[in-house]
Design a protein around this motif. Structure first.
Motif, PDB file in Angstrom:
ATOM      1  N   MET A   5       0.794  -1.247   0.182  1.00 39.89           N
ATOM      2  CA  MET A   5       0.061  -0.034  -0.070  1.00 39.89           C
ATOM      3  C   MET A   5       0.637   1.149  -0.034  1.00 39.89           C
ATOM      4  O   MET A   5       2.056   1.321   0.734  1.00 39.89           O
ATOM      5  N   LYS A   6       0.424   2.356  -0.465  1.00 43.48           N
ATOM      6  CA  LYS A   6       1.217   3.501  -0.837  1.00 43.48           C
ATOM      7  C   LYS A   6       1.298   4.021   0.545  1.00 43.48           C
ATOM      8  O   LYS A   6       0.337   4.111   1.209  1.00 43.48           O
ATOM      9  N   ALA A   7       2.607   4.516   0.884  1.00 41.86           N
ATOM     10  CA  ALA A   7       2.615   5.227   2.313  1.00 41.86           C
ATOM     11  C   ALA A   7       2.139   4.393   3.297  1.00 41.86           C
ATOM     12  O   ALA A   7       1.767   4.808   4.489  1.00 41.86           O
ATOM     13  N   VAL A  37      -7.016   2.297   6.430  1.00 42.43           N
ATOM     14  CA  VAL A  37      -5.780   3.177   5.954  1.00 42.43           C
ATOM     15  C   VAL A  37      -6.209   4.162   5.110  1.00 42.43           C
ATOM     16  O   VAL A  37      -6.972   3.817   4.214  1.00 42.43           O
ATOM     17  N   CYS A  38      -5.861   5.425   5.390  1.00 42.97           N
ATOM     18  CA  CYS A  38      -5.768   6.427   4.433  1.00 42.97           C
ATOM     19  C   CYS A  38      -4.659   6.477   3.595  1.00 42.97           C
ATOM     20  O   CYS A  38      -3.604   6.409   3.958  1.00 42.97           O
ATOM     21  N   ARG A  39      -4.813   6.223   2.252  1.00 41.75           N
ATOM     22  CA  ARG A  39      -3.825   6.004   1.246  1.00 41.75           C
ATOM     23  C   ARG A  39      -2.868   7.001   0.710  1.00 41.75           C
ATOM     24  O   ARG A  39      -1.768   7.043   0.478  1.00 41.75           O
ATOM     25  N   THR A  40      -3.522   8.425   1.249  1.00 46.94           N
ATOM     26  CA  THR A  40      -2.818   9.372   0.582  1.00 46.94           C
ATOM     27  C   THR A  40      -1.700   9.747   1.535  1.00 46.94           C
ATOM     28  O   THR A  40      -0.728  10.416   1.197  1.00 46.94           O
ATOM     29  N   ASP A  41      -1.905   9.420   2.786  1.00 44.00           N
ATOM     30  CA  ASP A  41      -0.746   9.931   3.960  1.00 44.00           C
ATOM     31  C   ASP A  41      -0.497   8.876   4.801  1.00 44.00           C
ATOM     32  O   ASP A  41       0.716   9.012   5.440  1.00 44.00           O
ATOM     33  N   GLY A  42      -0.966   7.601   4.631  1.00 46.90           N
ATOM     34  CA  GLY A  42      -0.522   6.526   5.413  1.00 46.90           C
ATOM     35  C   GLY A  42      -1.040   6.435   6.919  1.00 46.90           C
ATOM     36  O   GLY A  42      -0.627   5.554   7.805  1.00 46.90           O
TER      37      GLY A  42
END
Length: 203
Positions: A5-7, A37-42
């Motif tokens: 997952m990103k970040a 999880v919020c993928r924009t900032d981890g």
């Protein structure tokens, strides 16, 4: 499908659509120990407390009296976020489940923070301790930046927010109790939480 997952600090698998295509009384306890999880900032937290709401069978459900503009997402495709505004000041996040058209959802009541704590602290400056960052549905929404903009967000696609499995199974003996703060169907035992977890909203 395993993906990084990103970040996000470790590999995890997105929960598939079929996970949500079940009765909310089955989905709710199975969500324990999954990660939102919020993928924009981890920013991410492990789910430690949930409540099930069962459409036309549940006088406490927003969908009990049928589809309205507010509850339309609850009657749509499963695996999406149903986010509502309460008390004129708080957002709360649910996961739509069951069969499309049934109006079922599971309220995420508490998270144990696992990543992005600095971002959570910035979002919740009045929290005195980390255990207060996500120990309630309104608090976790604030901590992860969830608002009405996420109503209808597809958690299966996981573009902005996702529910993932990192291999930790639900507790073998989750605590099951009645739901909190309700005037209708207050005796329904449709709340589950991870035993002995300090991050739940209340015992």
């Amino acid at each position: 499908m395993i993906m990084a997952m990103k970040a996000f600090p470790f590999a995890a698998s997105l929960l598939p659509r079929k996970f949500y295509q079940r009765d909310p009384l089955l989905v709710a306890p199975d969500l324990l120990n999954k990660i939102l999880v919020c993928r924009t900032d981890g920013r991410a937290g492990r789910i430690v407390e949930v409540e099930a709401y069962r459409g036309a069978d549940d006088p406490a459900a927003h969908s009990y009296r049928g589809r309205t503009p507010r509850t339309a997402v609850m009657f749509g495709p499963v695996g999406r976020m149903y986010v509502y505004f309460t008390y004129g000041m708080h957002w709360c996040s649910n996961v739509v489940c069951g069969a499309e058209g049934d109006g079922n959802a599971v309220l995420i009541r508490a998270l144990e923070p696992v990543a992005g704590l600095d971002g959570m602290r910035a979002a919740r400056p009045l929290a005195k301790r980390d255990r207060e960052l996500c120990n309630g549905p309104a608090r976790l929404a604030q901590a992860l930046g969830i608002s009405g903009a996420q109503n209808g967000e597809d958690l299966v696609k996981g573009n902005a927010y996702a529910l993932v499995d990192d291999g930790m199974r639900p507790p073998e003996q989750a605590v099951q109790t009645t739901r909190i703060g309700l005037s209708k169907a207050a005796d329904y035992p449709w709340r589950w939480y991870v035993p002995d977890n300090v991050y739940i909203s209340r015992k």
